[in-house]
Design a protein around this motif. Structure first.
Motif, short mmCIF file in Angstrom:
data_model
loop_
_atom_site.label_atom_id
_atom_site.label_comp_id
_atom_site.label_asym_id
_atom_site.label_seq_id
_atom_site.Cartn_x
_atom_site.Cartn_y
_atom_site.Cartn_z
N ALA A 235 0.81 -1.21 0.00
CA ALA A 235 0.00 0.00 0.00
C ALA A 235 0.85 1.26 0.00
O ALA A 235 0.56 2.23 -0.71
N GLY A 236 1.93 1.29 0.80
CA GLY A 236 2.77 2.47 0.86
C GLY A 236 3.48 2.74 -0.45
O GLY A 236 3.48 3.88 -0.95
N GLU A 237 4.09 1.70 -1.03
CA GLU A 237 4.78 1.85 -2.31
C GLU A 237 3.80 2.25 -3.40
O GLU A 237 4.09 3.10 -4.26
N TYR A 238 2.62 1.66 -3.33
CA TYR A 238 1.59 1.92 -4.33
C TYR A 238 1.17 3.40 -4.30
O TYR A 238 1.12 4.07 -5.33
N ARG A 239 0.91 3.91 -3.10
CA ARG A 239 0.47 5.30 -2.96
C ARG A 239 1.57 6.26 -3.40
O ARG A 239 1.29 7.25 -4.09
N ARG A 240 2.81 5.99 -3.02
CA ARG A 240 3.92 6.87 -3.39
C ARG A 240 4.09 6.92 -4.91
O ARG A 240 4.30 7.99 -5.50
N ASP A 264 -5.56 -6.79 -4.03
CA ASP A 264 -5.78 -5.65 -4.91
C ASP A 264 -5.89 -4.35 -4.12
O ASP A 264 -6.63 -4.26 -3.15
N LEU A 265 -5.15 -3.36 -4.59
CA LEU A 265 -5.04 -2.11 -3.86
C LEU A 265 -5.64 -0.91 -4.57
O LEU A 265 -5.93 0.11 -3.94
N THR A 266 -5.83 -1.01 -5.88
CA THR A 266 -6.21 0.17 -6.66
C THR A 266 -7.50 0.79 -6.15
O THR A 266 -7.58 2.01 -5.93
N TYR A 267 -8.52 -0.03 -5.97
CA TYR A 267 -9.81 0.51 -5.54
C TYR A 267 -9.69 1.22 -4.20
O TYR A 267 -10.18 2.34 -4.02
#
Length: 637
Positions: A235-240, A264-267
């Motif tokens: 989640a952290g890497e994804y948001r950054r 899955d993290l996008t939603y």
């Protein structure tokens, strides 16, 4: 958190949701040498006439047209030559009745002249030119401003600049031009399973296809792709990564991370950062697509499977990128075709089926390409796609459908439809021969219907003890020849060391063995079922009872190499196919026997088939061998 698709939208609703955010991105000035493909941000008003002076459109003589009246081959008119003007020069003489000035193509017209006689209809000698054909006023003359007049809007805003428009700009003397800024599109691929092309492919890893396929699609739509790379399921890497992409781009595309899986993290992330516009489209493939508005910018979450991602890009994202550039998508070119095979609907969703077109005599036959959503090769081979509406459960073979083309359809020189063979496949690829693999019986029927020039077949007839030729006769296929090709060694493929100790077909019935099969209608499947029937009789079972005991009997893949890949990757313990595919994947091979693989060809393709046969037979790999009819015609009817 598991995401559930509560409110699916239609393709049209998804596209409309994005188009509401399609506002101009501003303009920039570029040199016309770099303006190809760009879109004008303002009207271009001509500051000069084009051409800027009256000029000759031919080599010849500038005259007063009335001086030439009555001229003919028999009664030429003689005029006095009073000067010459070259292109780029300027006349310093005036033309009067009875006079002429020699002019080159593009040269300014002298004062007093109102027409030009082509040099082909003249003869000059000692300062006098004979005119053998009269001209009318204005003939062979391009007047100042007749192309473009000063003050005229030469090109409208929102015009895409091609070679023609850039030529107009140059003719107007325009050096730089104001164009709309192209949308910068950041592309993120998500997933712990992804590796960049060129890196070693570890166990359970896949190469990142979508970053590069989507980048090319963005460029085709006039955007500027920015590859962010692979983001792990964190989640952290994804948001950054998403925040950085939003800061440097106008649009963000994310592939993967959109379905209802726990990883899955996008939603979740997009829901926290902005407003989710939709999550889920009533379409197959591509249902898990989502879009969000974050800080006034659009983020689109595309499916992870490459073919699904590209289909949704083509139908939903591309129109949005074009609109950002003041462009409207052209409606896809389409042709009417009859379905070669029936297809199922998607039960309340719109289904998109990639197809290969076979064009014959002005009519078309559409062959659906069945594959998993992850099969990128499907779109590479497809000519277009068929849309099955939400309320249609099934389209039958022979039904007329509309095929929406990916690009202009170019019929192939020859069509091969039939059973897959790895050795033959390479030879077809070197020629303009479109190949569709539908199995031996599908190939025979395609030849009978006139859709295929040649078919690859390897089906055994127990009644006669022969391969292939009995089926040509039973199906009453006329005007064809059977070209003997080679024998292939068929067998069971297992991993190195044969960890399950498989020795023959009877071992497939063991509960600890997982099998991968070939489709019905293929010669390999027919061979397996024949051998399985013999084993069943020895065990006191019917073929159906024996098949029911095999784990994976209904798991069908379309090629020999797909069987080998499933075994090599541990998704199956054993599969049946040719030795060539087993050795390609480093598998052990348990022989089951040799079979004949031949070409059934239309008379018009016989020479080509014999040429292909000669090439293949000159370099047979291990697992192939000649037989008595190799390279010869054994049936012509």
């Amino acid at each position: 958190m598991r995401v559930i698709f509560h409110n699916l939208v239609t393709l049209e609703e998804a596209s409309s949701a994005l188009l509401k955010f399609a506002k101009p991105l501003g303009s920039e000035e570029v040199d016309i040498a770099e303006a190809y493909g760009r879109v004008l941000s303002r009207d271009v008003v001509a500051q000069v006439d084009v051409p800027p002076f009256d000029r000759s459109t031919v080599d010849g003589y500038a005259v007063v047209a009335e001086s030439t009246y009555g001229a003919s081959e028999l009664t030429p008119v003689e005029l006095k030559v009073v000067g010459r003007v070259e292109a780029g020069g300027w006349p310093n003489v005036e033309v009067r009745q009875g006079e002429a000035v020699e002019v080159a193509t593009g040269a300014p017209l002298p004062r007093g002249a109102n027409a030009v006689v082509m040099v082909e209809y003249t003869q000059e000698r000692d300062g006098v030119v004979k005119i053998f054909r009269s001209v009318a006023p204005g003939e062979n003359v391009m007047s100042a401003g007749s192309d473009i007049s000063a003050g005229e809007v030469a090109l409208r805003r929102c015009t895409r600049l091609t070679a023609r428009e850039i030529g107009v700009l140059a003719a107007l003397g325009v050096k730089t031009v104001q164009v709309l800024r192209r949308p910068r599109v950041a592309i993120i691929s998500t997933g712990n399973e992804l590796a960049p092309p060129g890196a070693p492919l570890g166990v359970g890893k896949l190469y990142d296809v979508n970053s590069y396929a989507l980048a090319a699609s963005v460029a085709e739509a006039g955007g500027v792709p920015e590859l962010v790379g692979i983001v792990r399921d964190d989640a952290g890497e994804y948001r950054r990564a998403l925040e950085a992409a939003l800061s440097s781009s106008d649009v963000v595309l994310i592939s993967g991370g959109t379905s209802a899986g726990v990883a899955d993290l996008t939603y979740r992330v997009l829901g926290e950062m902005g407003e989710v516009l939709f999550h889920g489209i009533m379409v197959k493939p591509g249902k898990p697509t989502l879009a969000a508005a974050v800080g006034g910018k659009i983020v689109v979450g595309l499916p992870g499977y490459p073919s699904s991602a590209l289909m949704i890009f083509h139908t939903v994202v591309r129109p949005f990128l074009l609109k950002l550039q003041c462009l409207e998508p052209d409606p896809p070119a389409a042709v009417k075709a009859s379905l070669a095979v029936g297809v199922e609907g998607a039960k309340g969703r719109r289904a998109l089926y990639p197809v290969v077109l076979v064009g014959r005599g002005g009519s078309y036959r559409a062959y659906p390409l069945y594959a998993e959503s992850g099969a990128i090769s499907v779109l590479a081979r497809a000519d277009g796609y068929v849309v099955v509406p939400e309320n249609v459960e099934f389209l039958a073979e022979g039904e007329e459908v509309e095929v929406r083309l990916f690009e202009k359809y170019r019929p192939a020189e020859f069509y091969f439809i039939g059973s897959h063979d790895p050795h033959l496949d390479a030879a077809l690829a070197r020629r303009n021969i479109k190949a569709v693999y539908v199995g031996s019986m599908g190939g025979l029927m395609a030849v009978k219907r006139g859709e295929a020039d040649m078919a690859g077949v390897h089906v055994f007839d127990p009644g006669s003890g022969l391969y292939n030729t009995p089926f040509v006769e039973k199906l009453d296929i006329r005007d064809v020849a059977v070209v003997g090709l080679y024998e292939r060694e068929q067998g069971l493929m297992v991993q190195r060391g044969n960890p399950k100790g498989v020795r023959g077909v009877e071992d497939l019935l063991r509960p600890d063995v997982v099998f991968v099969n070939r489709p019905r209608g293929t010669g390999t499947r027919a061979l397996l079922d024949m051998l399985l029937g013999e084993a069943a009789r020895r065990l006191g079972l019917t073929l159906e009872e024996a098949a029911a005991k095999i784990r994976g009997y209904t798991h069908e893949v379309k090629t020999h190499t797909a069987v080998a890949a499933a075994v090599a990757q541990g998704r199956a313990d054993v599969g049946v196919g040719v030795r060539y595919a087993a050795e390609l994947y480093g598998l052990e091979f348990i022989p089951l026997g040799w079979e004949q693989y031949d070409l059934v060809v239309k008379r018009g393709a016989l020479e080509k088939a014999l040429e292909i046969a000669a090439e293949l037979l000159s370099d047979l790999p291990r697992g192939y061998r000649r037989y008595e009819w190799s390279g010869r015609v054994k049936l012509l009817r």
